[in-house]
Design a protein around this motif. Structure first.
Motif, mmCIF file in Angstrom:
data_model
loop_
_atom_site.group_PDB
_atom_site.id
_atom_site.type_symbol
_atom_site.label_atom_id
_atom_site.label_comp_id
_atom_site.label_asym_id
_atom_site.label_seq_id
_atom_site.Cartn_x
_atom_site.Cartn_y
_atom_site.Cartn_z
ATOM 1 N N ARG A 64 49.453 42.655 29.732
ATOM 2 C CA ARG A 64 49.431 41.004 29.612
ATOM 3 C C ARG A 64 49.831 40.186 30.979
ATOM 4 N N ASN A 65 50.706 40.396 31.169
ATOM 5 C CA ASN A 65 51.807 40.506 31.940
ATOM 6 C C ASN A 65 51.445 41.029 33.114
ATOM 7 N N SER A 66 51.109 42.496 33.319
ATOM 8 C CA SER A 66 50.763 42.952 34.112
ATOM 9 C C SER A 66 49.412 42.744 35.145
ATOM 10 N N LEU A 67 48.094 42.311 33.794
ATOM 11 C CA LEU A 67 46.961 41.887 34.410
ATOM 12 C C LEU A 67 47.198 40.441 34.668
ATOM 13 N N PHE A 68 48.618 39.490 35.097
ATOM 14 C CA PHE A 68 48.226 38.434 35.408
ATOM 15 C C PHE A 68 48.578 38.789 36.607
ATOM 16 N N LEU A 69 49.327 39.431 36.726
ATOM 17 C CA LEU A 69 50.499 39.655 38.394
ATOM 18 C C LEU A 69 48.898 40.396 38.931
ATOM 19 N N LYS A 70 48.023 41.184 38.277
ATOM 20 C CA LYS A 70 47.158 41.692 39.133
ATOM 21 C C LYS A 70 46.119 40.603 39.951
ATOM 22 N N GLN A 71 45.863 39.894 38.696
ATOM 23 C CA GLN A 71 44.784 38.739 39.264
ATOM 24 C C GLN A 71 44.859 37.897 39.756
ATOM 25 N N ALA A 72 46.814 37.305 39.891
ATOM 26 C CA ALA A 72 47.122 36.146 41.317
ATOM 27 C C ALA A 72 47.362 37.700 42.515
ATOM 28 N N ASN A 73 47.169 38.295 42.536
ATOM 29 C CA ASN A 73 46.992 39.104 44.122
ATOM 30 C C ASN A 73 45.803 39.172 44.387
ATOM 31 N N GLN A 74 44.475 39.298 42.980
ATOM 32 C CA GLN A 74 43.064 39.024 43.581
ATOM 33 C C GLN A 74 42.830 37.770 43.949
ATOM 34 N N ASN A 75 43.615 36.827 43.843
ATOM 35 C CA ASN A 75 42.673 35.313 43.758
ATOM 36 C C ASN A 75 43.871 35.080 44.720
ATOM 37 N N ALA A 76 44.760 35.458 44.911
ATOM 38 C CA ALA A 76 45.556 35.430 46.303
ATOM 39 C C ALA A 76 44.457 36.258 47.923
ATOM 40 N N ILE A 77 43.979 37.171 48.213
ATOM 41 C CA ILE A 77 42.706 37.724 48.555
ATOM 42 C C ILE A 77 42.043 36.996 48.983
ATOM 43 N N LEU A 78 41.173 36.349 47.450
ATOM 44 C CA LEU A 78 39.932 35.397 47.662
ATOM 45 C C LEU A 78 40.440 34.610 48.355
ATOM 46 N N VAL A 79 41.625 33.411 48.216
ATOM 47 C CA VAL A 79 41.772 32.239 48.609
ATOM 48 C C VAL A 79 42.202 32.379 50.068
ATOM 49 N N ALA A 80 42.768 33.901 50.726
ATOM 50 C CA ALA A 80 43.533 33.336 51.714
ATOM 51 C C ALA A 80 41.964 34.125 52.986
ATOM 52 N N TYR A 81 41.206 34.647 52.452
ATOM 53 C CA TYR A 81 40.143 34.933 53.235
ATOM 54 C C TYR A 81 38.958 33.876 53.322
ATOM 55 N N ASN A 82 38.997 33.463 52.030
ATOM 56 C CA ASN A 82 37.776 32.440 51.926
ATOM 57 C C ASN A 82 38.609 31.195 53.367
ATOM 58 N N ALA A 83 39.442 30.850 53.333
ATOM 59 C CA ALA A 83 40.332 30.197 54.026
ATOM 60 C C ALA A 83 39.628 30.066 55.644
ATOM 61 N N LEU A 84 38.907 31.761 56.268
ATOM 62 C CA LEU A 84 39.405 31.940 57.107
ATOM 63 C C LEU A 84 38.132 32.812 57.346
ATOM 64 N N ASN A 85 37.221 32.627 56.498
ATOM 65 C CA ASN A 85 35.984 32.952 56.913
ATOM 66 C C ASN A 85 35.156 33.821 56.891
ATOM 67 N N LYS A 86 36.524 34.730 56.366
ATOM 68 C CA LYS A 86 36.093 36.273 56.532
ATOM 69 C C LYS A 86 35.026 36.839 54.924
ATOM 70 N N LYS A 87 34.822 38.386 55.156
ATOM 71 C CA LYS A 87 33.475 38.536 54.032
ATOM 72 C C LYS A 87 34.327 38.722 52.948
ATOM 73 N N ILE A 88 34.050 38.430 51.768
ATOM 74 C CA ILE A 88 34.197 39.020 50.470
ATOM 75 C C ILE A 88 33.370 39.489 49.783
ATOM 76 N N THR A 89 33.501 40.891 49.395
ATOM 77 C CA THR A 89 32.245 41.156 48.505
ATOM 78 C C THR A 89 32.988 41.109 47.001
ATOM 79 N N LEU A 90 32.210 40.885 45.852
ATOM 80 C CA LEU A 90 31.951 41.358 44.370
ATOM 81 C C LEU A 90 32.197 42.710 43.873
#
Length: 248
Positions: A20-46
């Motif tokens: 569970r905690n390893s997935l929490f870490l992975k999710q936190a990293n994914q969210n960090a990418i989304l937040v940072a790239y969205n803040a700079l209007n950079k393209k994100i592909t799901l």
């Protein structure tokens, strides 16, 4: 060191707790990418998204297992937690929901879960996590020890990624540290063990410590025990943190 009984549920193994905690870490990293790239209007592909069961309450009436990947609920394919909760909300307390899963071994199975009630809310007694596969340019690589896990580094990871993507040095040469979870919308969440993180920051001569608003009082109480000029800055969102760093 703390006793394992203080952090893991009585109906789960240490392996399941670590999963569970390893997935929490992975999710936190994914969210960090989304937040940072969205803040700079950079393209994100799901590319795709998976939903995994990471916790099951002792009171839950279900044959689901931790590590099951949820594929369908009531015959409907789902790819997000919102889709799951929307289906649950349409049922009555006591209803049995059919759930199709892929188990740990990759086998597809039909399982069930009962709708219960807690504080006037319909619940099923499980915790599920979204695991997103996202593609960004430039790519982001993470390097963590196998012993490192949990979501509390999300805020600082999002700031670190943002800092790498911009020419501006938002830290202005200061040693900026901190803690806090981050969701995909940039909201900063409370964490545990704040006093230990304060001690670590002081030991490493940090200048600024960013932290969730709800952790501020406990952190200030710990900070007051030491002779230090480290500043505590409480934030509620990623934007709050970036705005402070740019203006400080």
């Amino acid at each position: 060191l703390i006793k394992k009984e203080e952090v893991k549920a009585s109906n789960e193994t240490v392996e399941e707790y670590n999963y569970r905690n390893s997935l929490f870490l992975k999710q936190a990293n994914q969210n960090a990418i989304l937040v940072a790239y969205n803040a700079l209007n950079k393209k994100i592909t799901l590319k795709d998204e998976h939903i995994y069961v990471v916790y099951i309450s002792e009171d839950a009436n279900t044959n689901l297992k931790i590590k099951d990947e949820i594929l369908e609920v009531d015959g409907n394919s789902i790819s997000s937690i919102n889709e799951y909760t929307n289906i649950v909300s349409k049922h009555n307390v006591g209803d049995i929901i059919d759930i199709k899963v892929k188990d740990e071994e990759g086998k597809k199975q039909n399982k069930y879960i009962e709708i219960n009630k807690y504080n006037d809310k319909k619940i099923t007694g499980i915790y599920i996590i979204e695991d997103k596969n996202i593609e960004v340019i430039p790519n982001v690589n993470f390097s963590f020890k196998s012993s490192e896990s949990g979501p509390s580094g999300g805020l600082m990871m999002s700031i670190a990624i943002y800092d790498k993507l911009t020419k501006e040095d938002i830290t202005k040469g200061k040693k900026v540290v901190g803690t806090g979870t981050i969701d995909e919308n940039g909201k900063v969440g409370e964490i545990g063990g704040i006093k230990y993180k304060i001690r670590g920051a002081i030991k490493n001569n940090a200048d600024i410590f960013l932290l969730p608003k709800n952790n501020y009082e406990e952190a200030k109480k710990e900070l007051d025990k030491y002779n230090t000029n480290m500043l505590l800055v409480s934030v509620e969102t990623f934007d709050d943190a970036i705005k402070y760093l740019k203006n400080s």
